[in-house]
Design an enzyme around this catalytic site. Structure first.
Site, PDB file in Angstrom:
ATOM      1  N   ASP A 149       0.840  -1.194   0.000  1.00  0.00           N
ATOM      2  CA  ASP A 149       0.000   0.000   0.000  1.00  0.00           C
ATOM      3  C   ASP A 149       0.882   1.255   0.000  1.00  0.00           C
ATOM      4  O   ASP A 149       1.905   1.315   0.683  1.00  0.00           O
ATOM      5  CB  ASP A 149      -0.914  -0.007   1.239  1.00  0.00           C
ATOM      6  CG  ASP A 149      -2.089   0.930   1.086  1.00  0.00           C
ATOM      7  OD1 ASP A 149      -3.233   0.451   0.967  1.00  0.00           O
ATOM      8  OD2 ASP A 149      -1.862   2.167   1.077  1.00  0.00           O
ATOM      9  N   ASN A 201     -12.667  -3.326   3.118  1.00  0.00           N
ATOM     10  CA  ASN A 201     -13.620  -2.217   3.158  1.00  0.00           C
ATOM     11  C   ASN A 201     -14.558  -2.344   1.964  1.00  0.00           C
ATOM     12  O   ASN A 201     -14.107  -2.557   0.836  1.00  0.00           O
ATOM     13  CB  ASN A 201     -12.883  -0.881   3.103  1.00  0.00           C
ATOM     14  CG  ASN A 201     -11.971  -0.671   4.293  1.00  0.00           C
ATOM     15  OD1 ASN A 201     -12.282  -1.082   5.403  1.00  0.00           O
ATOM     16  ND2 ASN A 201     -10.824  -0.051   4.071  1.00  0.00           N
ATOM     17  N   GLN A 217     -14.713   2.093   1.552  1.00  0.00           N
ATOM     18  CA  GLN A 217     -13.992   1.667   0.342  1.00  0.00           C
ATOM     19  C   GLN A 217     -13.740   2.873  -0.555  1.00  0.00           C
ATOM     20  O   GLN A 217     -14.669   3.604  -0.906  1.00  0.00           O
ATOM     21  CB  GLN A 217     -14.811   0.617  -0.419  1.00  0.00           C
ATOM     22  CG  GLN A 217     -14.095   0.065  -1.637  1.00  0.00           C
ATOM     23  CD  GLN A 217     -14.903  -1.031  -2.344  1.00  0.00           C
ATOM     24  OE1 GLN A 217     -16.039  -1.321  -1.965  1.00  0.00           O
ATOM     25  NE2 GLN A 217     -14.308  -1.622  -3.357  1.00  0.00           N
ATOM     26  N   HIS A 244     -10.279  -5.586  -2.941  1.00  0.00           N
ATOM     27  CA  HIS A 244      -8.936  -5.737  -2.380  1.00  0.00           C
ATOM     28  C   HIS A 244      -9.050  -6.090  -0.905  1.00  0.00           C
ATOM     29  O   HIS A 244      -9.952  -5.631  -0.218  1.00  0.00           O
ATOM     30  CB  HIS A 244      -8.102  -4.456  -2.562  1.00  0.00           C
ATOM     31  CG  HIS A 244      -8.782  -3.206  -2.095  1.00  0.00           C
ATOM     32  ND1 HIS A 244      -9.759  -2.576  -2.829  1.00  0.00           N
ATOM     33  CD2 HIS A 244      -8.621  -2.466  -0.977  1.00  0.00           C
ATOM     34  CE1 HIS A 244     -10.175  -1.495  -2.181  1.00  0.00           C
ATOM     35  NE2 HIS A 244      -9.504  -1.414  -1.043  1.00  0.00           N
ATOM     36  N   HIS A 260      -6.847  -5.884   2.537  1.00  0.00           N
ATOM     37  CA  HIS A 260      -5.662  -5.331   3.198  1.00  0.00           C
ATOM     38  C   HIS A 260      -5.102  -6.409   4.126  1.00  0.00           C
ATOM     39  O   HIS A 260      -5.845  -6.972   4.947  1.00  0.00           O
ATOM     40  CB  HIS A 260      -6.031  -4.128   4.069  1.00  0.00           C
ATOM     41  CG  HIS A 260      -6.625  -2.952   3.339  1.00  0.00           C
ATOM     42  ND1 HIS A 260      -5.914  -1.799   3.085  1.00  0.00           N
ATOM     43  CD2 HIS A 260      -7.862  -2.742   2.840  1.00  0.00           C
ATOM     44  CE1 HIS A 260      -6.703  -0.925   2.457  1.00  0.00           C
ATOM     45  NE2 HIS A 260      -7.889  -1.471   2.304  1.00  0.00           N
TER      46      HIS A 260
HETATM   47  P1  AMP Z   1      -9.771   1.225   0.551  1.00  0.00           P
HETATM   48  O1  AMP Z   1      -9.856   2.538   1.260  1.00  0.00           O
HETATM   49  O2  AMP Z   1     -10.073   0.032   1.408  1.00  0.00           O
HETATM   50  O3  AMP Z   1     -10.550   1.235  -0.738  1.00  0.00           O
HETATM   51  O4  AMP Z   1      -8.240   1.024   0.212  1.00  0.00           O
HETATM   52  C1  AMP Z   1      -7.610   1.546  -0.901  1.00  0.00           C
HETATM   53  C2  AMP Z   1      -6.147   1.531  -0.588  1.00  0.00           C
HETATM   54  O5  AMP Z   1      -5.430   1.629  -1.794  1.00  0.00           O
HETATM   55  C3  AMP Z   1      -5.657   2.663   0.314  1.00  0.00           C
HETATM   56  O6  AMP Z   1      -5.060   2.112   1.482  1.00  0.00           O
HETATM   57  C4  AMP Z   1      -4.645   3.401  -0.562  1.00  0.00           C
HETATM   58  O7  AMP Z   1      -3.546   3.854   0.183  1.00  0.00           O
HETATM   59  C5  AMP Z   1      -4.246   2.327  -1.538  1.00  0.00           C
HETATM   60  N1  AMP Z   1      -3.779   2.792  -2.830  1.00  0.00           N
HETATM   61  C6  AMP Z   1      -4.399   3.650  -3.681  1.00  0.00           C
HETATM   62  N2  AMP Z   1      -3.685   3.785  -4.810  1.00  0.00           N
HETATM   63  C7  AMP Z   1      -2.596   2.997  -4.674  1.00  0.00           C
HETATM   64  C8  AMP Z   1      -1.465   2.696  -5.496  1.00  0.00           C
HETATM   65  N3  AMP Z   1      -1.315   3.251  -6.717  1.00  0.00           N
HETATM   66  N4  AMP Z   1      -0.521   1.841  -5.026  1.00  0.00           N
HETATM   67  C9  AMP Z   1      -0.667   1.275  -3.816  1.00  0.00           C
HETATM   68  N5  AMP Z   1      -1.704   1.500  -2.987  1.00  0.00           N
HETATM   69  C10 AMP Z   1      -2.644   2.360  -3.410  1.00  0.00           C
END
Ligand code: AMP
Ligand code: ZN
Length: 113
Positions: free
Chosen positions: A30, A86, A93, A99, A101
């Site tokens: 992340d 999420n 989300q 995805h 985590h």
């Molecule tokens: P969510 O809030 O559960 O949808 O999680 C999305 C996650 O994606 C967040 O923790 C962001 O930090 C992560 N994220 C978004 N863009 C990228 C990226 N290009 N590379 C790695 N992580 C990312």
């Protein structure tokens, strides 16, 4: 999905720091880590969220959990870890591609905010 950031990461069109990859899933670190270990595990096919999991496609969910268990061992999370998916607006989300985590390396609090 042509405008999906995680589809682009899965296709290698946007760079990521890879933790694991096979034909069905990709795991990458992340960008904004919330724990010493913070990896995202995604299916390579576009599934919007856990809310889109059905009897037909649930095999990918099982595979994501297998990969999470393998990565947790490889990354030294013997003390435990947390998996978070999420889902939807109330679930917090922000990226609309399924995805999970994988968080570890510190003691987690409960309940989450
Ligand atoms: P969510 O809030 O559960 O949808 O999680 C999305 C996650 O994606 C967040 O923790 C962001 O930090 C992560 N994220 C978004 N863009 C990228 C990226 N290009 N590379 C790695 N992580 C990312
Ligand atoms: Zn996608």
């Amino acid at each position: 999905m042509s405008d999906c950031i995680f589809c682009k990461i899965a296709a290698g069109e946007i760079p990521s720091k890879k933790a694991y990859e096979d034909e069905r899933v990709l795991a990458f670190y992340d960008l904004e880590p919330q724990a010493p270990v913070h990896v995202l595990i995604i299916p390579k096919e576009h599934i919007a969220s856990v809310a889109e999991i059905t009897e037909e496609n649930s095999g990918i969910a099982a595979h994501i959990f297998e990969v999470a268990a393998r990565l947790a061992k490889e990354l030294g999370l013997e003390g435990g870890f947390r998996l978070v998916a999420n889902t939807g607006a109330d679930g917090g989300q922000t990226v609309q591609h399924l995805h999970v985590h994988l968080l570890g390396g510190r003691s987690m609090k409960w309940p989450p905010g």
